[in-house]
Design a protein around this motif. Structure first.
Motif, mmCIF file in Angstrom:
data_model
loop_
_atom_site.group_PDB
_atom_site.id
_atom_site.type_symbol
_atom_site.label_atom_id
_atom_site.label_comp_id
_atom_site.label_asym_id
_atom_site.label_seq_id
_atom_site.Cartn_x
_atom_site.Cartn_y
_atom_site.Cartn_z
ATOM 1 N N VAL A 1 43.290 43.375 33.743
ATOM 2 C CA VAL A 1 44.687 43.018 33.992
ATOM 3 C C VAL A 1 45.269 43.861 35.129
ATOM 4 C CG1 VAL A 1 47.004 43.012 33.000
ATOM 5 C CG2 VAL A 1 45.077 42.164 31.658
ATOM 6 N N THR A 2 44.940 45.150 35.152
ATOM 7 C CA THR A 2 45.438 46.019 36.233
ATOM 8 C C THR A 2 44.929 45.561 37.584
ATOM 9 O OG1 THR A 2 45.494 47.896 34.705
ATOM 10 C CG2 THR A 2 45.562 48.387 37.061
ATOM 11 N N GLU A 3 43.656 45.163 37.646
ATOM 12 C CA GLU A 3 43.107 44.682 38.913
ATOM 13 C C GLU A 3 43.781 43.386 39.352
ATOM 14 O OE1 GLU A 3 40.727 44.254 42.337
ATOM 15 O OE2 GLU A 3 41.367 45.966 41.113
ATOM 16 N N LEU A 4 44.055 42.487 38.419
ATOM 17 C CA LEU A 4 44.739 41.248 38.764
ATOM 18 C C LEU A 4 46.143 41.525 39.304
ATOM 19 C CD1 LEU A 4 43.693 38.953 35.778
ATOM 20 C CD2 LEU A 4 42.840 38.872 38.118
ATOM 21 N N VAL A 5 46.837 42.449 38.661
ATOM 22 C CA VAL A 5 48.181 42.807 39.134
ATOM 23 C C VAL A 5 48.096 43.457 40.509
ATOM 24 C CG1 VAL A 5 50.200 44.236 38.678
ATOM 25 C CG2 VAL A 5 49.094 43.014 36.801
ATOM 26 N N ARG A 6 47.094 44.320 40.712
ATOM 27 C CA ARG A 6 46.948 44.992 42.012
ATOM 28 C C ARG A 6 46.707 43.976 43.124
ATOM 29 N NH1 ARG A 6 43.363 46.304 45.597
ATOM 30 N NH2 ARG A 6 41.745 45.176 44.448
ATOM 31 N N VAL A 7 45.841 42.992 42.863
ATOM 32 C CA VAL A 7 45.569 41.963 43.878
ATOM 33 C C VAL A 7 46.838 41.179 44.205
ATOM 34 C CG1 VAL A 7 44.312 39.825 44.315
ATOM 35 C CG2 VAL A 7 43.126 41.781 43.296
ATOM 36 N N ARG A 8 47.594 40.852 43.165
ATOM 37 C CA ARG A 8 48.837 40.102 43.402
ATOM 38 C C ARG A 8 49.825 40.929 44.218
ATOM 39 N NH1 ARG A 8 51.710 35.799 41.894
ATOM 40 N NH2 ARG A 8 53.967 36.008 41.666
ATOM 41 N N VAL A 9 49.954 42.207 43.882
ATOM 42 C CA VAL A 9 50.872 43.078 44.622
ATOM 43 C C VAL A 9 50.440 43.187 46.084
ATOM 44 C CG1 VAL A 9 51.663 45.462 44.854
ATOM 45 C CG2 VAL A 9 51.631 44.376 42.606
ATOM 46 N N GLU A 10 49.132 43.309 46.321
ATOM 47 C CA GLU A 10 48.648 43.411 47.691
ATOM 48 C C GLU A 10 48.911 42.124 48.467
ATOM 49 O OE1 GLU A 10 44.615 44.601 47.933
ATOM 50 O OE2 GLU A 10 45.051 46.717 47.510
ATOM 51 N N ARG A 11 48.771 40.980 47.802
ATOM 52 C CA ARG A 11 49.052 39.727 48.487
ATOM 53 C C ARG A 11 50.522 39.613 48.859
ATOM 54 N NH1 ARG A 11 45.473 35.460 44.817
ATOM 55 N NH2 ARG A 11 43.412 36.106 45.616
ATOM 56 N N VAL A 12 51.390 40.026 47.947
ATOM 57 C CA VAL A 12 52.824 40.008 48.255
ATOM 58 C C VAL A 12 53.124 40.944 49.420
ATOM 59 C CG1 VAL A 12 55.107 40.570 47.360
ATOM 60 C CG2 VAL A 12 53.493 39.332 45.913
ATOM 61 N N ALA A 13 52.511 42.142 49.391
ATOM 62 C CA ALA A 13 52.728 43.101 50.481
ATOM 63 C C ALA A 13 52.189 42.557 51.795
ATOM 64 C CB ALA A 13 52.070 44.436 50.147
ATOM 65 N N GLU A 14 51.046 41.859 51.752
ATOM 66 C CA GLU A 14 50.473 41.295 52.965
ATOM 67 C C GLU A 14 51.371 40.206 53.536
ATOM 68 O OE1 GLU A 14 48.096 40.825 56.121
ATOM 69 O OE2 GLU A 14 47.934 42.387 54.576
ATOM 70 N N ARG A 15 51.938 39.370 52.662
ATOM 71 C CA ARG A 15 52.875 38.347 53.152
ATOM 72 C C ARG A 15 54.113 38.991 53.771
ATOM 73 N NH1 ARG A 15 51.273 35.485 48.347
ATOM 74 N NH2 ARG A 15 53.094 36.295 47.232
ATOM 75 N N ARG A 16 54.565 40.086 53.140
ATOM 76 C CA ARG A 16 55.724 40.783 53.694
ATOM 77 C C ARG A 16 55.392 41.384 55.058
ATOM 78 N NH1 ARG A 16 56.420 43.992 49.785
ATOM 79 N NH2 ARG A 16 57.867 42.662 48.617
ATOM 80 N N ARG A 17 54.192 41.972 55.182
ATOM 81 C CA ARG A 17 53.784 42.528 56.478
ATOM 82 C C ARG A 17 53.651 41.431 57.531
ATOM 83 N NH1 ARG A 17 50.503 46.012 53.264
ATOM 84 N NH2 ARG A 17 48.768 44.522 53.406
ATOM 85 N N ALA A 18 53.134 40.273 57.102
ATOM 86 C CA ALA A 18 53.003 39.165 58.055
ATOM 87 C C ALA A 18 54.370 38.714 58.556
ATOM 88 C CB ALA A 18 52.259 38.003 57.397
ATOM 89 N N ARG A 19 55.351 38.640 57.641
ATOM 90 C CA ARG A 19 56.699 38.260 58.072
ATOM 91 C C ARG A 19 57.282 39.303 59.019
ATOM 92 N NH1 ARG A 19 57.321 36.775 52.558
ATOM 93 N NH2 ARG A 19 58.458 38.719 52.159
ATOM 94 N N THR A 20 57.051 40.587 58.691
ATOM 95 C CA THR A 20 57.551 41.653 59.567
ATOM 96 C C THR A 20 56.918 41.584 60.945
ATOM 97 O OG1 THR A 20 57.907 43.071 57.633
ATOM 98 C CG2 THR A 20 57.829 44.140 59.785
ATOM 99 N N ASP A 21 55.581 41.345 60.982
ATOM 100 C CA ASP A 21 54.901 41.237 62.275
ATOM 101 C C ASP A 21 55.419 40.046 63.069
ATOM 102 O OD1 ASP A 21 53.428 43.446 61.651
ATOM 103 O OD2 ASP A 21 51.666 42.325 60.952
ATOM 104 N N ALA A 22 55.662 38.929 62.366
ATOM 105 C CA ALA A 22 56.182 37.751 63.067
ATOM 106 C C ALA A 22 57.568 38.031 63.656
ATOM 107 C CB ALA A 22 56.236 36.562 62.115
ATOM 108 N N GLU A 23 58.411 38.712 62.872
ATOM 109 C CA GLU A 23 59.736 39.061 63.382
ATOM 110 C C GLU A 23 59.635 40.015 64.556
ATOM 111 O OE1 GLU A 23 61.779 40.624 60.042
ATOM 112 O OE2 GLU A 23 61.985 38.697 59.013
ATOM 113 N N ARG A 24 58.677 40.947 64.475
ATOM 114 C CA ARG A 24 58.504 41.894 65.579
ATOM 115 C C ARG A 24 58.027 41.168 66.839
ATOM 116 N NH1 ARG A 24 55.164 44.948 63.234
ATOM 117 N NH2 ARG A 24 56.695 46.368 62.320
#
Length: 420
Positions: free
Chosen positions: A173-196
């Motif tokens: 369960v911890t690994e599943l949550v970690r993967v989900r958190v990383e995906r959310v963070a990656e989408r956030r980074r992608a949006r930030t890079d696009a804005e930049r």
């Protein structure tokens, strides 16, 4: 360590403190109260629900939680607020309290709540080998503690399966949550890079338009001054010198404008881009010579090596001197200007002052007032603060003006976050 995750305006003890302490409260209640109820301690000997007890030999009798058992239960949850700073230390400490609880008394109920949180936190922080080792130790000891210490004649297979399932589910369960958190963070980074990227494209567009409009005017100035100089052979020498200065200054302004546009386009690596690099203090003599050619009396005192300071600071110092000297030429052409640049180990001190050559001309030494609202002063202050420096400017008692800036020799860089 200073917490860098709190939002601006959140005072210490707000959201970050809740994340560290507030989330531990339900775990503490579950571990202490739940284990006490399951052990039959809270009802004066009343046995807890049978599905919360493991082992046939202990299912029919309550377990008395003594002071040592309670202390171990409480110690495990007390250490959890420190899990962000010391995930490894908290994991092994909480594991020790859990295994110690199983050694002191026959374990029942949710006594593994604290170690579950410690395992999940350490897994999130990358301590996966240690998490697996800790989980194996728990699976080996918890079902067998009663047998090893003589409280039960045999190991209960159900207890073994329960411990194994608990460890596997916790990690999965911890690994599943970690993967989900990383995906959310990656989408956030992608949006930030696009804005930049969009912001960068907008800066390039503005720079291109600025270049097209200003460069056209500067080219006309350069061309017309060259023609006037060529046709004005009979003009006075001072006029010819002024026209020559206009031609040379406009040409250099065009070069600098194109260089800045090239930096914004990230094409510094193109052939010829280093022929006219962005100016720094090494070009201070050229700046002074142009001012003297325009009729300004200038004294220069440069101490230190400009190559020893950061490039951004070097450019900012030069631009401050350039703007301050330009103000002297515009507002007090009859004054003497003094430029002082001292390059130290940690700071770069820049001072540009002017004073009337004739002490009796104090009242009229400047042709226009200069206040803090001037665009030149605003630009110099912004250049100083952008590199972490300080700036001040103001009139002098003798009728002149003073501009002073203290800049760090290197621009600050963010420190790497501490994993502990």
């Amino acid at each position: 360590m200073t917490d860098t995750t709190s939002a601006p305006g959140i005072r210490p003890g707000g959201r970050a403190s809740f994340a560290r302490v507030g989330r531990v409260v339900p775990v503490a209640i579950l571990q202490v109260v739940g284990t006490a109820v399951a052990s039959g301690w809270s009802g004066g000997g009343r046995v807890g629900p049978p599905w919360l007890a493991h082992g046939v030999a202990t299912a029919a009798a309550p377990v008395e939680l003594g002071p040592s058992a309670l202390a171990l239960l409480v110690a495990g949850v007390v250490a959890l607020p420190f899990r962000w700073w010391r995930p490894r230390g908290v994991l092994w400490f909480v594991l020790a309290t859990t295994l110690g609880f199983a050694a002191v008394v026959s374990p029942r109920g949710p006594f593994v709540a604290a170690v579950t949180m410690a395992l999940a936190n350490a897994w999130f922080r990358g301590r996966r080998v240690e998490v697996v080792v800790a989980a194996v130790l728990a699976v080996l000891w918890l079902p067998s503690a009663d047998v090893v210490l003589g409280r039960s004649p045999a190991i209960d297979p159900a207890a073994v399966l329960l411990a194994l399932a608990w460890a596997v589910v916790t990690i999965v369960v911890t690994e599943l949550v970690r993967v989900r958190v990383e995906r959310v963070a990656e989408r956030r980074r992608a949006r930030t890079d696009a804005e930049r990227r969009r912001a960068g494209e907008e800066r390039v567009r503005i720079a291109r338009e600025l270049h097209d409009s200003v460069a056209h005017s500067m080219s006309l100035i350069n061309l017309q001054s060259g023609v006037a100089l060529h046709l004005g052979a009979d003009l006075p020498e001072s006029t010819q010198k002024a026209l020559g200065n206009i031609r040379d200054t406009s040409r250099e302004a065009l070069v600098e404008l194109r260089t800045i546009l090239g930096v914004l386009r990230s094409v510094d690596g193109e052939p010829g881009s280093e022929r006219n690099p962005t100016p720094g203090l090494d070009r201070l003599p050229d700046l002074v010579e142009r001012a003297r050619a325009a009729g300004i009396a200038v004294d220069v005192d440069l101490t230190g090596d400009p190559a020893a300071i950061d490039g951004t600071v070097d450019r900012s110092a030069f631009r401050i001197v350039q703007e301050a000297l330009t103000n002297v030429m515009k507002h007090a052409p009859a004054n003497r200007a003094e430029i002082s640049v001292t390059i130290g180990v940690e700071t770069v001190d820049v001072a540009v002052t002017d004073q009337p050559l004739d002490p009796g001309s104090r009242a009229s030494s400047r042709t226009a007032p200069m206040g803090d609202s001037g665009n030149g002063l605003i630009g110099m202050r912004e250049r100083a603060t952008a590199v972490g420096g300080a700036f001040r400017a103001g009139p002098r008692p003798d009728g002149g003006w003073s501009v002073e800036a203290r800049l760090p020799s290197t621009t600050a860089r963010p420190e790497a976050p501490d994993d502990h």
